[in-house]
Write an enzyme that holds these catalytic residues in place. Structure first.
Site, PDB file in Angstrom:
ATOM      1  N   CYS A  79       0.841  -1.201   0.000  1.00 40.78           N
ATOM      2  CA  CYS A  79       0.000   0.000   0.000  1.00 40.78           C
ATOM      3  C   CYS A  79       0.877   1.253   0.000  1.00 40.78           C
ATOM      4  CB  CYS A  79      -0.908  -0.004   1.230  1.00 40.78           C
ATOM      5  SG  CYS A  79      -2.027   1.413   1.327  1.00 40.78           S
ATOM      6  N   CYS A  83       0.229   5.176   6.781  1.00 39.79           N
ATOM      7  CA  CYS A  83      -0.373   4.976   8.105  1.00 39.79           C
ATOM      8  C   CYS A  83       0.691   4.412   9.062  1.00 39.79           C
ATOM      9  CB  CYS A  83      -1.564   4.034   8.012  1.00 39.79           C
ATOM     10  SG  CYS A  83      -2.811   4.536   6.803  1.00 39.79           S
ATOM     11  N   CYS A  86       0.636   0.652  10.357  1.00 41.08           N
ATOM     12  CA  CYS A  86       0.300  -0.446   9.450  1.00 41.08           C
ATOM     13  C   CYS A  86       1.521  -1.093   8.804  1.00 41.08           C
ATOM     14  CB  CYS A  86      -0.662   0.046   8.373  1.00 41.08           C
ATOM     15  SG  CYS A  86      -1.268  -1.285   7.314  1.00 41.08           S
ATOM     16  N   CYS A 123     -15.815 -10.130   6.282  1.00 40.61           N
ATOM     17  CA  CYS A 123     -15.202  -8.869   5.879  1.00 40.61           C
ATOM     18  C   CYS A 123     -13.959  -9.146   5.037  1.00 40.61           C
ATOM     19  CB  CYS A 123     -14.811  -8.054   7.111  1.00 40.61           C
ATOM     20  SG  CYS A 123     -16.162  -7.820   8.287  1.00 40.61           S
ATOM     21  N   CYS A 156     -18.846  -7.331   4.155  1.00 39.79           N
ATOM     22  CA  CYS A 156     -18.230  -6.021   4.355  1.00 39.79           C
ATOM     23  C   CYS A 156     -16.900  -5.990   3.609  1.00 39.79           C
ATOM     24  CB  CYS A 156     -18.006  -5.775   5.850  1.00 39.79           C
ATOM     25  SG  CYS A 156     -17.168  -4.225   6.267  1.00 39.79           S
ATOM     26  N   CYS A 216     -19.195   1.468   8.551  1.00 36.56           N
ATOM     27  CA  CYS A 216     -18.426   0.926   9.672  1.00 36.56           C
ATOM     28  C   CYS A 216     -17.207   1.825   9.829  1.00 36.56           C
ATOM     29  CB  CYS A 216     -18.014  -0.511   9.371  1.00 36.56           C
ATOM     30  SG  CYS A 216     -16.980  -1.276  10.635  1.00 36.56           S
ATOM     31  N   ARG A 288     -17.778  -2.502  17.929  1.00 42.01           N
ATOM     32  CA  ARG A 288     -16.975  -3.685  17.616  1.00 42.01           C
ATOM     33  C   ARG A 288     -15.667  -3.688  18.401  1.00 42.01           C
ATOM     34  NH1 ARG A 288     -19.313  -6.242  13.522  1.00 42.01           N
ATOM     35  NH2 ARG A 288     -20.831  -5.008  12.335  1.00 42.01           N
TER      36      ARG A 288
END
Length: 375
Positions: A79, A83, A86, A123, A156, A216, A288
């Site tokens: 990616c 972030c 991550c 998900c 999801c 979400c 969650r």
């Protein structure tokens, strides 16, 4: 006190695509919370706060139900985002290896296994900034969505930023929900991510909501933020035109090679306090309990459920962090008298699967009947 004026009748659940939600009346959800009000809730003595949250939970939802969700990484690593937490970012040197988008068959097999083990929401996450230039990959994901939905599961995805047209296509394929976390407050966000703005995240959430897909969106605790940032996150989602259908609360799992690898774990009391505050402010939302749960003793998890958490991720793994297995979670739920929430059972999810006229005429459930009551 309230009265039910409409006779009870059976509603046939049919699949409707690209419909919009019926707004929950303001007597249930508030969109005018001030940060000061939420801060005062957050600062309440913890036992009093948990009691208040438990009372709100039982007034608006069935506190004996926990949704079991399974998360699968369908495209790992590589990616371009930065972030700080991550391991899938291409900017950091971590043990996570980049891979291509999976074929459909192993994903459907994983969804089938999740369903057999009691998960009712599946998900799928792909490590992308957005879907630009990924037409063939997006078409494959749309087929994954169709097939998982055809199994009777909620489905999801989290695929990075979306355009309104991409959100519409996902809805038409049968997508139930889209995950796009805000992570933290607007003020602290630039300390964690610089490659995508806070407003860009909000734009994707708007596109998802406008397509009639459940939102979400939650955050991560332990990024280095302060209590006011946790409050700021809850305030941000409470101010949305429609509260998110679910609000994930993640505890940072520091990963070697990322900028936050040496962060101290967030305290358990802060986690409970955040869950309880979110429950009070977002009374009809699913809260969650997500990343980091596998490190918590069962007694601490039970306190999170008492404070208003009513969904967990369960199975073999989350995206890049460990997850508690199905057998352990089902045994834990049995000990605490908790049952699994069925697919499309939650009123906020069901609302987006039916046209407005049907919902207005149906016999109220325990949760929807509370619409006629004052908070």
């Amino acid at each position: 006190m309230f009265r039910l004026s409409a006779p009870k009748r059976t509603i046939l659940f049919r699949r409707y695509l690209a419909t919009h939600a019926v707004p929950i009346p303001s007597s249930i959800t508030r969109h005018d919370w001030t940060r000061q009000e939420i801060q005062e809730i957050f600062d309440t003595p913890l036992m009093d706060l948990v009691f208040r949250a438990a009372s709100v939970h039982r007034k608006h939802q069935d506190a004996s139900k926990i949704q079991l969700c399974t998360l699968m990484n369908i495209k790992t690593g590589g990616c371009t985002e930065d972030c700080s937490y991550c391991s899938q970012s291409s900017r950091y040197s971590t043990a996570t290896q980049a891979s291509r988008l999976l074929d459909i068959d192993p994903v459907i097999e994983a969804a089938r296994k999740a369903k057999e083990n009691g998960s009712t929401r599946f998900c799928m996450g792909a490590a992308w900034r957005d879907l630009a230039g990924r037409k063939r990959g997006f078409e494959r994901i749309l087929q994954m969505v169709r097939e998982v939905r055809g199994m009777g599961m909620e489905v999801c995805t989290t695929l990075g930023m979306l355009s309104p047209d991409q959100a519409r296509q996902l809805k038409e394929a049968g997508l139930t929900a889209y995950n796009h976390n805000l992570d933290t407050s607007r003020e602290f966000y630039p300390q964690v991510i610089t490659s995508r703005s806070y407003d860009e995240r909000l734009n994707t959430i708007d596109a998802v909501r406008d397509a009639g897909i459940s939102v979400c969106s939650g955050g991560i605790l332990g990024l280095g933020e302060k209590d006011e940032d946790r409050v700021g996150l809850i305030w941000e989602v409470s101010s949305m035109p429609e509260h998110p259908e679910s609000f994930p609360v993640n505890a940072l799992v520091p990963i070697a090679g990322t900028p936050l690898e040496k962060n101290e774990p967030v305290s358990y009391h802060t986690l409970v306090r955040t869950i309880a505050t979110a429950r009070v402010v977002l009374p009809t939302t699913i809260i969650r309990l997500a990343a980091g749960r596998n490190t918590m003793p069962e007694s601490e998890q039970a306190m999170c459920f008492m404070a208003g958490a009513n969904a967990i991720f369960t199975g073999e793994q989350m995206l890049t962090t460990p997850c508690s297995p199905w057998d352990e979670d089902k045994a834990m739920m049995d000990r605490w008298g908790l049952a699994g929430l069925q697919s499309f059972e939650h009123v906020n999810v069901a609302r987006k699967e039916q046209p407005a006229s049907t919902l207005l005429n149906e016999h109220p459930t325990k949760e929807s009947a509370s619409v006629s009551m004052n908070v």
